[in-house]
Design a protein around this motif. Structure first.
Motif, mmCIF file in Angstrom:
data_model
loop_
_atom_site.group_PDB
_atom_site.id
_atom_site.type_symbol
_atom_site.label_atom_id
_atom_site.label_comp_id
_atom_site.label_asym_id
_atom_site.label_seq_id
_atom_site.Cartn_x
_atom_site.Cartn_y
_atom_site.Cartn_z
ATOM 1 N N ILE A 275 0.939 -1.137 -0.207
ATOM 2 C CA ILE A 275 -0.106 0.086 -0.355
ATOM 3 C C ILE A 275 0.733 1.386 -0.207
ATOM 4 N N LEU A 276 1.614 0.903 1.182
ATOM 5 C CA LEU A 276 2.332 2.154 0.868
ATOM 6 C C LEU A 276 3.531 2.603 -0.483
ATOM 7 N N ALA A 277 3.578 1.787 -1.051
ATOM 8 C CA ALA A 277 4.349 1.441 -2.445
ATOM 9 C C ALA A 277 3.612 2.208 -3.194
ATOM 10 N N VAL A 278 2.738 1.388 -3.928
ATOM 11 C CA VAL A 278 1.867 1.756 -4.449
ATOM 12 C C VAL A 278 1.414 2.707 -4.933
ATOM 13 N N PHE A 279 0.719 3.448 -3.643
ATOM 14 C CA PHE A 279 0.020 4.243 -3.521
ATOM 15 C C PHE A 279 0.267 5.679 -3.482
#
Length: 368
Positions: free
Chosen positions: A166-170
């Protein structure tokens, strides 16, 4: 005098020496083509012979796969994979409610499916944007819950691999448009826009990510009105977006500067507006040129998400390190870090290979 016809001699192409063909030729050309390379090759072979067999024995032959506690593993000389089998759910999902861990597992599947959909160029365009918007909304809905019989889960319990994704993709999805605007602003002829873009990029790039996370987690709440709070995960996500946007902006600016001046002049001759020229002609070519550094930056920030540990957020690596604290399974940290490294490697290697294929395909299309 009659013309005398000279005999035509057919020239046969010379065959390369046999020593340069096949496996022997590859070895001579790449590993034994000079004395220093030969010495390095022999030294590498020595290390492989000395290190690989013991490592293989430790990982597979002498390892323990089934054990009720760490005491059973300590009796063997190999790895304790039973510890991974006992704690893999905590390593992957952390403190997320045990009975609801099918939800973060489904989130991981959704992200992988969206990555695979991005590899299909037939889906590029509006359909792929819809897939990413729908998949991202579904992933957040599954993590939050609170509907259709799913219990509501606070963001403080979002841990492990789903949180890292979530942190990386968004972070990358929202940082990329910001980076494009900053890169265009830095090349703008308007003094105010240019100065603000330069100031932002240089300020953010001049401090480490840990500082940005610390400011977002500790210092920002001090400046908010009394009674106003912002979720810690949201603060970390915004910090990553702002930090990544500054670095990606310089990559995009490099692509803009690498374009020949004739591309800009040709776009102007067509009578296009600034935004039409940028969207249809300049940006597509500039982004194609910087695919390798863009993906390299993505990979770096995917790994940098582990820095959220300093503000008390349990990503994959933090959850893995927390599992080692269990008294019954202490002293088996190496196995945990191997598993975490393999997970990071699989995602990073997949991104790297996809970027290479995409770059080759786009270059081939350009040549033809």
């Amino acid at each position: 005098m009659s013309d005398i016809t000279q005999p035509q001699i057919a020239l046969q192409p010379e065959k390369p020496p046999a020593a340069t063909l096949g496996a022997i030729g590859w070895l001579r050309g790449n590993l034994f083509n000079s004395i220093p390379n030969t010495l390095l090759t022999l030294f590498a072979l020595y290390l492989i012979v000395e290190l690989v067999p013991p490592l293989f024995r430790w990982m597979f032959i002498d390892s323990t796969w089934i054990a009720s506690s760490g005491k059973d593993c300590r009796a063997s000389a190999g790895a304790c994979w039973a510890f991974i089998g006992e704690w893999y759910r905590f390593i992957l999902f952390g403190r997320f409610p045990y009975a609801e861990q099918w939800r973060p597992l489904l989130v991981i599947v959704i992200f992988i499916a969206m990555f695979l959909a991005s590899c299909d160029r037939r889906l590029w365009g509006g359909r792929l944007i819809a897939i990413w918007i729908g998949g991202g909304a579904l992933a957040l809905a599954l993590m939050f819950g609170g509907f259709l019989g799913m219990t509501y889960v606070e963001t403080s319990l979002w841990n492990g691999l789903p949180l890292t994704l979530i942190l990386a993709v968004f972070g990358m999805l929202f940082a990329f448009p910001l980076a494009i605007l900053l890169a265009l602003g830095r090349r703008s002829r308007m003094p105010a826009v240019h100065s603000l873009s330069v100031a932002y990029i240089e300020l953010i790039r001049g401090v480490p990510l840990i500082t940005i996370l610390f400011m977002a987690s500790v210092m920002l709440p001090l400046f908010l009105p009394s009674g106003t709070t912002i979720d810690k995960l949201l603060r970390a996500q915004i910090a990553i977006i702002l930090f990544a946007g500054a670095y990606l902006a310089e990559v995009v600016r490099g692509g803009l500067q690498a374009l020949p001046k004739g591309q800009y002049e040709g776009a102007d001759s067509l009578g296009l507006t600034y935004w039409q020229k940028t969207r249809l002609i300049i940006l597509p070519q500039a982004l194609r040129l910087v695919i390798p550094p863009l993906v390299n930056t993505f990979i770096g920030f995917f790994k940098d998400t582990s820095l959220v540990l300093i503000i008390g957020i349990f990503d994959l690596l933090t959850a893995a390190k927390t599992a080692i604290v269990e008294p019954a399974w202490q002293s088996f940290g190496l196995e945990v870090f191997i598993v975490a490294a393999l997970i990071y490697f699989m995602f990073c290697f997949a991104m790297s290979r996809y970027s290479q294929q995409l770059e080759a395909e786009l270059n081939r299309t350009t040549r033809h």
